[in-house]
Design a protein around this motif. Sequence first.
Motif, PDB file in Angstrom:
ATOM      1  N   LEU A  85       0.886  -1.149  -0.114  1.00 40.09           N
ATOM      2  CA  LEU A  85       0.101   0.097  -0.027  1.00 40.09           C
ATOM      3  C   LEU A  85       0.873   1.294  -0.063  1.00 40.09           C
ATOM      4  O   LEU A  85       0.654   2.220  -0.561  1.00 40.09           O
ATOM      5  N   VAL A  86       1.838   1.090   0.546  1.00 37.57           N
ATOM      6  CA  VAL A  86       2.917   2.523   0.893  1.00 37.57           C
ATOM      7  C   VAL A  86       3.258   2.651  -0.478  1.00 37.57           C
ATOM      8  O   VAL A  86       3.500   3.785  -0.930  1.00 37.57           O
ATOM      9  N   LYS A  87       3.934   1.662  -1.291  1.00 29.56           N
ATOM     10  CA  LYS A  87       4.307   1.919  -2.691  1.00 29.56           C
ATOM     11  C   LYS A  87       3.407   2.390  -3.365  1.00 29.56           C
ATOM     12  O   LYS A  87       3.730   3.189  -4.392  1.00 29.56           O
ATOM     13  N   GLU A  88       2.187   1.506  -3.440  1.00 25.57           N
ATOM     14  CA  GLU A  88       1.121   2.154  -4.459  1.00 25.57           C
ATOM     15  C   GLU A  88       0.574   3.495  -4.067  1.00 25.57           C
ATOM     16  O   GLU A  88       0.369   4.061  -5.408  1.00 25.57           O
ATOM     17  N   ILE A  89       0.373   3.952  -2.979  1.00 26.72           N
ATOM     18  CA  ILE A  89       0.296   5.260  -2.538  1.00 26.72           C
ATOM     19  C   ILE A  89       1.351   6.279  -3.167  1.00 26.72           C
ATOM     20  O   ILE A  89       1.015   7.204  -3.708  1.00 26.72           O
ATOM     21  N   ARG A  90       2.650   6.111  -2.968  1.00 30.81           N
ATOM     22  CA  ARG A  90       3.318   6.606  -3.204  1.00 30.81           C
ATOM     23  C   ARG A  90       3.354   6.912  -4.814  1.00 30.81           C
ATOM     24  O   ARG A  90       3.406   8.097  -5.392  1.00 30.81           O
ATOM     25  N   ASP A  91       3.265   5.906  -5.566  1.00 28.98           N
ATOM     26  CA  ASP A  91       3.346   5.791  -7.018  1.00 28.98           C
ATOM     27  C   ASP A  91       1.906   6.488  -7.676  1.00 28.98           C
ATOM     28  O   ASP A  91       2.099   7.417  -8.402  1.00 28.98           O
ATOM     29  N   LEU A  92       0.887   6.276  -6.788  1.00 28.08           N
ATOM     30  CA  LEU A  92      -0.260   6.926  -7.351  1.00 28.08           C
ATOM     31  C   LEU A  92      -0.118   8.497  -7.058  1.00 28.08           C
ATOM     32  O   LEU A  92      -0.580   9.406  -7.732  1.00 28.08           O
ATOM     33  N   GLU A  93       0.240   9.059  -5.793  1.00 28.44           N
ATOM     34  CA  GLU A  93       0.369  10.445  -5.701  1.00 28.44           C
ATOM     35  C   GLU A  93       1.212  11.125  -6.620  1.00 28.44           C
ATOM     36  O   GLU A  93       1.215  12.192  -7.053  1.00 28.44           O
ATOM     37  N   ALA A  94       2.403  10.351  -6.996  1.00 26.20           N
ATOM     38  CA  ALA A  94       3.396  10.848  -7.986  1.00 26.20           C
ATOM     39  C   ALA A  94       2.690  10.881  -9.201  1.00 26.20           C
ATOM     40  O   ALA A  94       2.749  11.885  -9.924  1.00 26.20           O
TER      41      ALA A  94
END
Length: 737
Positions: A722-731
Amino acid sequence: MERSQNPDQLALSDPALLDKIDKLFACNVGEYISLPQLVVVGDQSSGKSSVLEGLTRLPFPRDSGLCTRFATQIIFRRTKEHSARTITASALPGPDASTEKAAALKEWTWRKDGTFDSDEFSDVMNEVHALMGVSIVPNGAKSTFSNDVFRLEICGPDEDHLSVIDVPGIFKNTVPGVTSKADIQLVHNMVVGYMKNARSIMLMVVPANVDIATQEIVELAREYDPNGQRTLGVLTKPDLVDTGAEQRVLDLIHGEDLIFKHGWFLVRNLGQRELQEGGVDRNAAEDAFRQTEPWNSVPQDRFGVQSLRLRLQEAVIHNARQSFSQVRSEIMKRLKSRQKSLKNLGDERVTSEQQRSFLLGVVSRFQEITSHGLNSNYAMDDVFDNHPDLRIATLVMNCYVAFAESLSSWAHEYRFSSQKETNDSEDEQTPGETDSESQDEEPNNNSDMRDRESINESDAPPGIDTRTTDDIEELTEILHESTLERYPKSSGIYQWLTEVFHLSRGFEMGTFNPSILAEVFRKQSAKWPNFAQGHISDVVILVHRFILKALELSCVNQRVCDRLKARLINDLLSQYRDAMKQVCFLLHIERNGTPLTLNHYFNDTLQQRRAARIQAHLAPKVISDHKRGEIVRLSDVSTAHNKSNTRQTVEDIHDILQSYYKASLKRFADNVCMQAADFYLVHGPETPTKLFSSLFVHKLSMEDLEEIAGEEPQARRLRAQLVKEIRDLEAGKRILL
Ligand code: GDP
Ligand code: MG
């Protein structure tokens, strides 16, 4: 050469948009959201890989038994940081991959700078086949197709922005030992999965030398893209078309049949033999073929892989532009839902420190709820609006009051006699005839009592329940079961007392053996144990329900909450047991000890009872004198006590018992509430609600902390993901803003 032109042309079309897509891919958004993409579909051996090779100039393994066994995703990215082409291969496990296989696939990567030839490519492919557990040669033990995805990322300063997926070709017939019915289904599902994505453009490859109507892929394309908006037809193998059959192919290209928005293209790839013999340039061969009859009639922009590429890029850009706003809102939506999931997971709990601080957070919320609950500060916190179980002060107080009332109304064996009937008859009293004295004995309930008596006659339950709450399973072993207690006998108290007197009298004259009082008191209070233990069980339930609810609300993580409960339950049970024991102790004191009270109330009542008896006796003898009020003759007073010894003694026993019972009952009700319920369960120094404290958390060892508050590996993985996905989606979100 012609390749270096294309990026410029693309850039001219919509540089900003392509740059954004480029960046979205770069921050992995394509993993979560279907970005506009290009899928190459077609029946087996229709020429998909050949067309792809023509388009991308990568040496794809073609046919010769090596047909595509899994989806291959080829992502071209224009990156400024690379001065030359870099190829990175990786593998994405399919949803059905085992954990070990998934781990092995995720770990595998292969990287090469510059170009690479077809032998190298074959080697890489062989490696990937082995990893995916897919056989290259017929092998009964291994499966033939895989849901895993092979990914090739090609980065360089001159690459097109293109993502192509080459899926296995659809086929209809099984080959014994090689392909099974299950394989047909698997491939079908895989291909359809890609075709369904409304943001994919389908590059539909159909050989020109077969009856096009028999190609399953055309049917599927019609099904999933009924308006033909995202299908682009490619006809291959024109060199193999039988003489005479050419017109049908030309009709398609001229848009007279099977019409798709992007139309049909004719592409001539190299045949099997040309490839084996080598030395033939595919573009040269294609150009030469275009000069031949009747293919020279095909318009330039419908022939050859170069025209196809241009058209494709247009289509891709158009498609990207169209789906962009959807992509944006999907990114926002997904970001929100992922953030929520992450929040629901709570803070990270890997180290002992993190675990301890998580639990301390839970403790502080729990204590906050408890303190508001006990002080009846229900307005201080929203939780009290939605969870009635949390209004503990009120619940407990109501329970105390109800206990005191039922104890005084229903817990005696015989109703005490009132004065009036003492003189009239022996002791026959009907409920309707109770006087003010006994109404005083039974506050609030006298009329109630009469109702019950009349209900009694018509089949109502003949008594009263000693519990008001339902059991909670984990507490069953310590709680007192509810009993149905009969209503007090409304008559017969003198008869009973006389019998007791006759059975225990000694040589006393005009008095009675003091042990008689203890004996009749014990009998009269026989229902106390059930009422008192039922009551304390009710309070235990109220407190336990409160604790469970407050814990649940303080600890968002269900698993940690369950473990905390499991950890606390033994100590809770032991405190509940202490409260129960205290009730037994109080019962023992009241019912087994020597009757004793220093309360002047006892004497007051006794005097009143005695005076009332004399008054009642003298009442008929009263002479009303208008000057001096009510008068009796002295001689009448002397006959007032003119009763048999037994009668006199029994009346004394009755009055003393009544006075003592009243004093004892009030003392007992208070003691049960204060010394058992309140001290042990609600306000005392060691109550159940104080068990879950910061001290409790500080005393936990590292192992305990891990066991209670540790995260499952699953949750840990989920959090990382989730942390990775959120970081990616925020980018991604920043790119689109
Ligand atoms: P795929 O299974 O759809 O990927 O098809 P391939 O690209 O592997 O091609 C299957 C076979 O058809 C190979 O032997 C190719 O050389 C051959 N082939 C593909 N296109 C053409 C073409 O335009 N002309 C000729 N003669 N052969 C072709
Ligand atoms: Mg192929």
